[in-house]
Design a protein around this motif. Structure first.
Motif, PDB file in Angstrom:
ATOM      1  N   GLY A 195       0.808  -1.200   0.000  1.00 22.02           N
ATOM      2  CA  GLY A 195       0.000   0.000   0.000  1.00 22.02           C
ATOM      3  C   GLY A 195       0.845   1.255   0.000  1.00 22.02           C
ATOM      4  N   SER A 196       0.153   2.383   0.003  1.00 25.67           N
ATOM      5  CA  SER A 196       0.838   3.675   0.023  1.00 25.67           C
ATOM      6  C   SER A 196       0.032   4.645   0.872  1.00 25.67           C
ATOM      7  CB  SER A 196       1.029   4.213  -1.393  1.00 25.67           C
ATOM      8  OG  SER A 196      -0.227   4.402  -2.018  1.00 25.67           O
ATOM      9  N   ALA A 197       0.728   5.648   1.383  1.00 26.01           N
ATOM     10  CA  ALA A 197       0.080   6.651   2.230  1.00 26.01           C
ATOM     11  C   ALA A 197       0.957   7.894   2.284  1.00 26.01           C
ATOM     12  CB  ALA A 197      -0.135   6.109   3.633  1.00 26.01           C
ATOM     13  N   ALA A 240      -0.840   6.231   9.382  1.00 26.00           N
ATOM     14  CA  ALA A 240      -1.087   6.104   7.948  1.00 26.00           C
ATOM     15  C   ALA A 240      -0.129   5.095   7.326  1.00 26.00           C
ATOM     16  CB  ALA A 240      -0.948   7.467   7.270  1.00 26.00           C
ATOM     17  N   ALA A 241       1.089   5.027   7.867  1.00 28.08           N
ATOM     18  CA  ALA A 241       2.103   4.065   7.422  1.00 28.08           C
ATOM     19  C   ALA A 241       3.118   3.907   8.542  1.00 28.08           C
ATOM     20  CB  ALA A 241       2.795   4.533   6.145  1.00 28.08           C
ATOM     21  N   ILE A 242       3.885   2.835   8.462  1.00 28.93           N
ATOM     22  CA  ILE A 242       4.925   2.545   9.446  1.00 28.93           C
ATOM     23  C   ILE A 242       6.255   2.391   8.719  1.00 28.93           C
ATOM     24  CG2 ILE A 242       5.802   0.834  11.098  1.00 28.93           C
ATOM     25  CD1 ILE A 242       2.852   0.188  11.776  1.00 28.93           C
ATOM     26  N   ILE A 243       7.284   3.015   9.285  1.00 25.84           N
ATOM     27  CA  ILE A 243       8.659   2.853   8.810  1.00 25.84           C
ATOM     28  C   ILE A 243       9.477   2.315   9.981  1.00 25.84           C
ATOM     29  CG2 ILE A 243      10.703   3.983   7.880  1.00 25.84           C
ATOM     30  CD1 ILE A 243       8.827   6.244   6.867  1.00 25.84           C
ATOM     31  N   ASN A 244      10.164   1.214   9.771  1.00 24.32           N
ATOM     32  CA  ASN A 244      11.050   0.645  10.791  1.00 24.32           C
ATOM     33  C   ASN A 244      12.466   0.537  10.250  1.00 24.32           C
ATOM     34  OD1 ASN A 244       8.825  -1.852  12.292  1.00 24.32           O
ATOM     35  ND2 ASN A 244       9.144   0.254  12.845  1.00 24.32           N
ATOM     36  N   GLU A 245      13.440   0.572  11.174  1.00 27.11           N
ATOM     37  CA  GLU A 245      14.801   0.212  10.782  1.00 27.11           C
ATOM     38  C   GLU A 245      14.824  -1.269  10.432  1.00 27.11           C
ATOM     39  OE1 GLU A 245      17.316   1.302  14.052  1.00 27.11           O
ATOM     40  OE2 GLU A 245      17.265   3.427  13.507  1.00 27.11           O
ATOM     41  N   ILE A 283      -2.015  -1.446   6.887  1.00 28.23           N
ATOM     42  CA  ILE A 283      -1.170  -0.254   7.038  1.00 28.23           C
ATOM     43  C   ILE A 283       0.108  -0.469   6.226  1.00 28.23           C
ATOM     44  CG2 ILE A 283       0.142   1.171   8.664  1.00 28.23           C
ATOM     45  CD1 ILE A 283      -1.833   0.160  10.847  1.00 28.23           C
ATOM     46  N   PRO A 284       0.395   0.386   5.240  1.00 28.29           N
ATOM     47  CA  PRO A 284       1.645   0.236   4.491  1.00 28.29           C
ATOM     48  C   PRO A 284       2.841   0.289   5.442  1.00 28.29           C
ATOM     49  CG  PRO A 284       0.225   1.876   3.465  1.00 28.29           C
ATOM     50  CD  PRO A 284      -0.392   1.537   4.789  1.00 28.29           C
ATOM     51  N   MET A 285       3.818  -0.584   5.184  1.00 29.63           N
ATOM     52  CA  MET A 285       4.993  -0.655   6.055  1.00 29.63           C
ATOM     53  C   MET A 285       6.235  -0.909   5.229  1.00 29.63           C
ATOM     54  SD  MET A 285       5.639  -3.196   9.264  1.00 29.63           S
ATOM     55  CE  MET A 285       7.195  -3.190  10.127  1.00 29.63           C
TER      56      MET A 285
END
Length: 132
Positions: free
Chosen positions: A11-13, A80-85, A100-102
């Motif tokens: 997905g995208s956000a 809206a989205a998740i960013i992880n290391e 949820i885009p990740m």
């Protein structure tokens, strides 16, 4: 600016970026009714993740955290989205079941992202982009 990473949940956000330098436990760390970080001692305690692009190193804690992420989405309070290391199973599973885009493994450290700025996450393409 564009940086590449690895897409985890499709997905995208687009939303305002909220960066944490500390991991978080969604179970007892985020209120699923409000989307507010409630974890004692967390540097972002009191901040809302609802509708934001939430970037943090990785999750911690119980597998029930996946369900809390799903409950956040069901209550309209999810990021809206998740960013992880580094994605780990609890957060990845929660993002997938909640839609949820990740993304993880960015080409640059989270601290180099523009905290507070509007960013776009395209997990299908594996990119994070922003103006500037």
């Amino acid at each position: 600016m564009i940086t590449k990473g690895r897409g985890i949940a499709r997905g995208s956000a687009t939303g305002n970026l909220l960066i944490s330098d500390a991991p978080i436990s969604f179970l007892s760390g985020v209120d699923p009714e409000t989307g507010t970080i409630i974890e004692d001692g967390h540097p972002l305690k009191g901040e809302s993740i609802a509708g934001r692009i939430f970037a943090f190193p990785h999750g911690k804690g119980s597998t029930v955290g996946s369900y809390v992420i799903y409950a956040l989405a069901r209550n309209g309070r999810a990021p809206a989205a998740i960013i992880n290391e580094e994605a780990e199973p609890i957060i990845a599973t929660g993002a997938i079941i909640a839609g949820i885009p990740m993304i993880d493994h960015l080409d640059l450290p989270l601290s180099d992202l523009p905290d507070g700025a509007s960013v776009s996450v395209d997990a299908d393409a594996g990119t994070v982009s922003w103006e500037g």
